[in-house]
Design a protein around this motif. Structure first.
Motif, PDB file in Angstrom:
ATOM      1  N   THR A   8      -4.123  61.640  -0.037  1.00 19.92           N
ATOM      2  CA  THR A   8      -5.201  62.583   1.055  1.00 19.92           C
ATOM      3  C   THR A   8      -4.285  62.452   2.082  1.00 19.92           C
ATOM      4  O   THR A   8      -3.195  62.555   2.776  1.00 19.92           O
ATOM      5  CB  THR A   8      -5.723  60.468   1.660  1.00 19.92           C
ATOM      6  N   SER A 388     -17.025  65.907   6.138  1.00 22.33           N
ATOM      7  CA  SER A 388     -16.254  64.810   5.038  1.00 22.33           C
ATOM      8  C   SER A 388     -15.971  63.615   5.746  1.00 22.33           C
ATOM      9  O   SER A 388     -16.288  61.846   5.926  1.00 22.33           O
ATOM     10  CB  SER A 388     -15.430  64.756   4.592  1.00 22.33           C
ATOM     11  N   GLU A 389     -15.632  63.406   7.963  1.00 18.52           N
ATOM     12  CA  GLU A 389     -15.120  62.334   8.081  1.00 18.52           C
ATOM     13  C   GLU A 389     -16.493  62.416   8.978  1.00 18.52           C
ATOM     14  O   GLU A 389     -16.867  60.985   8.686  1.00 18.52           O
ATOM     15  CB  GLU A 389     -14.248  63.067   9.897  1.00 18.52           C
ATOM     16  N   TYR A 392     -17.753  59.616   6.228  1.00 21.69           N
ATOM     17  CA  TYR A 392     -17.601  58.667   5.433  1.00 21.69           C
ATOM     18  C   TYR A 392     -17.823  57.215   6.424  1.00 21.69           C
ATOM     19  O   TYR A 392     -18.074  56.707   6.659  1.00 21.69           O
ATOM     20  CB  TYR A 392     -16.308  58.952   5.971  1.00 21.69           C
ATOM     21  N   GLN A 393     -18.311  58.243   8.066  1.00 20.12           N
ATOM     22  CA  GLN A 393     -18.022  56.672   9.548  1.00 20.12           C
ATOM     23  C   GLN A 393     -19.551  56.889   8.945  1.00 20.12           C
ATOM     24  O   GLN A 393     -19.842  55.869   9.401  1.00 20.12           O
ATOM     25  CB  GLN A 393     -17.944  58.015  10.992  1.00 20.12           C
ATOM     26  N   MET A 396     -20.469  54.336   6.449  1.00 25.23           N
ATOM     27  CA  MET A 396     -19.187  52.784   6.541  1.00 25.23           C
ATOM     28  C   MET A 396     -20.307  51.483   7.558  1.00 25.23           C
ATOM     29  O   MET A 396     -20.148  50.669   7.345  1.00 25.23           O
ATOM     30  CB  MET A 396     -18.237  53.030   7.706  1.00 25.23           C
ATOM     31  N   ALA A 427     -14.853  63.284   2.051  1.00 18.35           N
ATOM     32  CA  ALA A 427     -15.213  61.212   2.261  1.00 18.35           C
ATOM     33  C   ALA A 427     -14.337  60.348   1.491  1.00 18.35           C
ATOM     34  O   ALA A 427     -14.404  59.513   2.008  1.00 18.35           O
ATOM     35  CB  ALA A 427     -16.323  61.531   2.561  1.00 18.35           C
ATOM     36  N   LEU A 428     -14.380  59.963   0.266  1.00 20.60           N
ATOM     37  CA  LEU A 428     -14.261  59.334  -0.610  1.00 20.60           C
ATOM     38  C   LEU A 428     -13.064  59.019  -0.425  1.00 20.60           C
ATOM     39  O   LEU A 428     -12.065  57.761  -0.989  1.00 20.60           O
ATOM     40  CB  LEU A 428     -14.545  59.670  -1.795  1.00 20.60           C
ATOM     41  N   LEU A 430     -11.027  59.296   2.142  1.00 17.43           N
ATOM     42  CA  LEU A 430     -11.037  59.063   3.248  1.00 17.43           C
ATOM     43  C   LEU A 430     -11.062  57.681   3.296  1.00 17.43           C
ATOM     44  O   LEU A 430     -10.065  57.112   3.500  1.00 17.43           O
ATOM     45  CB  LEU A 430     -12.015  59.689   4.701  1.00 17.43           C
ATOM     46  N   ALA A 431     -11.872  57.065   2.307  1.00 18.01           N
ATOM     47  CA  ALA A 431     -12.641  55.522   2.248  1.00 18.01           C
ATOM     48  C   ALA A 431     -11.209  54.931   1.096  1.00 18.01           C
ATOM     49  O   ALA A 431     -10.708  53.854   1.813  1.00 18.01           O
ATOM     50  CB  ALA A 431     -14.004  55.344   1.396  1.00 18.01           C
ATOM     51  N   VAL A 448     -20.093  51.065   2.279  1.00 23.35           N
ATOM     52  CA  VAL A 448     -19.622  52.195   2.368  1.00 23.35           C
ATOM     53  C   VAL A 448     -20.079  52.629   0.484  1.00 23.35           C
ATOM     54  O   VAL A 448     -20.859  53.566   0.166  1.00 23.35           O
ATOM     55  CB  VAL A 448     -18.153  52.330   2.176  1.00 23.35           C
TER      56      VAL A 448
END
Length: 630
Positions: A8, A388-389, A392-393, A396, A427-428, A430-431, A448
């Motif tokens: 990442t 992508s952020e 993910y946000q 969440m 995004a995944l 980041l998770a 998520v």
């Protein structure tokens, strides 16, 4: 696709936190701006006007080959234009003041009509009778008190009445008073012109001084920041002035066709007030509409005037301005409004006029100066988070509706394969990074996973539609999103995800090598291929080990995709099966969807190795004769 095994990338550095020292510095700056406005406002106007006429100065300099005549010529032209506009406004205002008595009866009738339509209706009925009764009682109660206070009427007592009259002013006093009234504005204008002349004459020297003062250690970046600010502001000013002049001329001509007097005044006011963001043109339209209501006995001219402003403004904002300087100046709409409120509070009406260019300067500074980066985040129109952020946000907090809406907007321009490569997989990642650092709780992890599953189901075009509402807890119980999505397809289409009697060369098998990441990537690949009208099916190595199902033909399989997020660790599982699979599927093309980087065993064993969904989609499109995804 950003490969599953790629580390990442490091997250962007967080903005500097506000501390007590920052608050003190901010308070000091605000104090200087407010208490130093008598000095700062003329200097700011001079600098901004110099940017406005900078293109004219450059053109004149090419003609006369000298800086001083070019600057003086441009300043004289600006002064004459400003003086002409001022004289037009003054003459038109005087003419309106002189003609107002002619419209007195029309204005009175309109006021009575408005009162009858608003206050008159409210005062009718029981409310009006109650107010009349209360008013009569109040007058009756106050009559004795007024009689006592007023006492008997005055009688003639022989006193000589005295009347005070001001002494007539001498011509010298009249001239002195007039000169003192215009001295203040004239002094400010003179200061602005003088400062502007010297700014234009010493443009290069001033730029060098600021570069040395602010960025002596990084001349390249500081020069780029100054050039960016200067070019952007100059282009913005010139373009906006051209648009405003065009809008003002269109309003003037339109009002002449309507028949409204003093159309030139409203055209000039439109040119000036359009520099005020959002509300300027509303003020100009409202003033012209009030004039039309005062002149016309009816209401036709007023509505025609408002319609004229609406048509001209919409045309300028939606057609002309985007062609000249784009749909945006680089500022978010909210920041423009907040900046207008802030600068008008600090510097009054002048601050309202210069709020947009000053805020644009701050945004440019934030893009080039690390310590001011928060200004670009707060005021600029660039998204604060990447797509992508944002994915993910939103995942969440379980907001799958907003993710799906943004995905649909993206898919109108790009393919689902690119969406997975550029947005979903990062995004995944980041998770996964937060999970590896134990930064998210099990409840957040479950949220998520559930949100990602619902998004993928909503974006799918398979025959199986989402069944999430009926089985909300299924993903929370499963350890693999990909396995859940595969099971949903099997529930809708059968164990083999479609009929077994199919034409030769029509099926694409997609198998993962066992990890949860492999299951998800394999399921995404199946959905991407199905979007291209390819009969793709998601199987496991264990399914292949059981042999072909009754009624299936090996010739129906044209491609076999092998998906691995960790080929170095997982390749042994497929390597021992490859000879058998080659014998069973002699006509199939073996494609490896692996992480970035070369992996020698896979390169030798596979017919084709790809590292992204887009590349896999292109290979399948070529094999099956489909149109590649855009």
């Amino acid at each position: 696709m950003t490969p599953p095994s790629t580390p990442t990338p490091p997250a962007a550095p967080l903005p500097a936190k506000f501390n007590a020292g920052g608050l003190v510095n901010g308070a000091v700056v605000l104090g200087l701006l407010y208490f130093g406005r008598e000095v700062l406002v003329p200097i700011t106007l001079a600098v901004l006007l110099s940017l406005l006429i900078a293109p004219l100065v450059r053109k004149l300099r090419r003609l006369v080959r000298s800086q001083v005549p070019a600057v003086l010529g441009a300043v004289i032209a600006l002064t004459l234009m400003t003086g002409g506009l001022a004289s037009v406004i003054v003459s038109q205002v005087v003419a309106i003041a002189a003609s107002l008595p002619q419209y007195e009866s029309t204005i009175r009738d309109k006021i009575h009509t408005i009162q009858d339509m608003t206050v008159g209706r409210v005062m009718q009925g029981e409310t009006g009778r109650m107010m009349s009764r209360l008013g009569a009682e109040a007058n009756a109660a106050s009559a004795p008190a007024r009689a006592t206070l007023e006492g008997p009427p005055l009688t003639a007592s022989g006193a000589v009445p005295v009347e005070l009259r001001p002494r007539p002013q001498t011509p010298v006093e009249v001239i002195s008073k007039l000169f003192s009234s215009i001295w203040g504005p004239l002094g400010h204008v003179s200061i602005v012109l003088i400062v502007m002349v010297f700014v234009l004459l010493e443009h290069e020297a001033l730029r060098d001084r600021f570069i040395r003062l602010l960025g002596g250690a990084d001349i390249r970046r500081t020069t780029q920041a100054f050039n960016d600010a200067g070019e952007r502001l100059s282009r913005f000013f010139v373009s906006q002035l051209a648009v405003n002049v065009g809008v003002g001329v269109a309003v003037w001509l339109g009002l002449m066709l309507i028949g409204l007097p003093h159309g030139m005044l409203w055209g000039v006011l439109t040119i000036l007030l359009r520099f005020v963001p959002y509300v300027g043109v509303v003020i100009a339209a409202g003033s012209a509409a009030m004039m039309a209501a005062a002149v016309d006995p009816g209401w036709g001219w007023m509505f025609e005037t408002l319609g004229l402003f609406a048509v001209v403004e919409v045309t300028a904002a939606q057609v002309v301005e985007p062609q000249l300087y784009g749909h945006s100046t680089g500022l978010s709409p909210l920041s423009v409004v907040v900046a207008a409120i802030f600068w008008s509070w600090i510097w009054g009406p002048i601050g309202l006029l210069v709020s947009t260019p000053l805020t644009l300067c701050l945004v440019v500074a934030g893009r080039h100066i690390k310590g001011l980066a928060f200004l670009d985040v707060l005021l600029g129109d660039t998204p604060a988070l990447s797509m992508s952020e944002r994915f993910y946000q939103r995942a969440m907090v379980g907001d799958h509706e907003e993710i799906v809406a943004a995905a649909h907007a993206y898919l109108k321009r790009k393919s689902f394969a690119r969406y997975c490569d550029k947005i979903l997989i990062p995004a995944l990642q980041l998770a996964a990074a937060d999970l590896g650092k134990h930064s998210i709780t099990p409840e957040q992890q479950a949220t998520v996973k559930g949100t990602v599953a619902r998004v993928i189901e909503s974006l799918g075009t398979d025959a199986c539609r989402p069944t999430w509402r009926n089985r909300r807890g299924s993903v929370l119980d499963d350890t693999s999103i990909g396995a859940h999505l595969r099971h949903e397809r099997e529930r809708a289409m059968g164990k083999w995800q479609g009929p077994l009697a199919v034409p030769p060369g029509s099926v694409a098998l997609c198998i993962g090598l066992g990890s949860m990441r492999d299951d998800l990537v394999t399921e995404l690949l199946v959905r991407i291929l199905r979007n291209q009208d390819i009969d793709a099916r998601h199987l496991s190595l264990d399914d292949l080990g059981q042999g072909p199902p009754p009624g299936a033909s090996a010739s129906s399989i044209a491609m076999l995709f092998v998906v691995s997020a960790y080929p170095g660790d997982e390749w042994d599982r497929i390597a021992e099966r490859l000879p058998e699979l080659r014998e069973r599927l002699p006509e199939a093309v073996f494609v490896g969807l692996l992480s970035d980087g070369e992996f020698a065993p896979a390169d030798e064993a596979m017919d084709v190795v790809v590292h992204s969904f887009e590349a896999a989609s292109a290979e399948a499109a070529e094999r099956y004769g489909r149109k590649p995804a855009a």
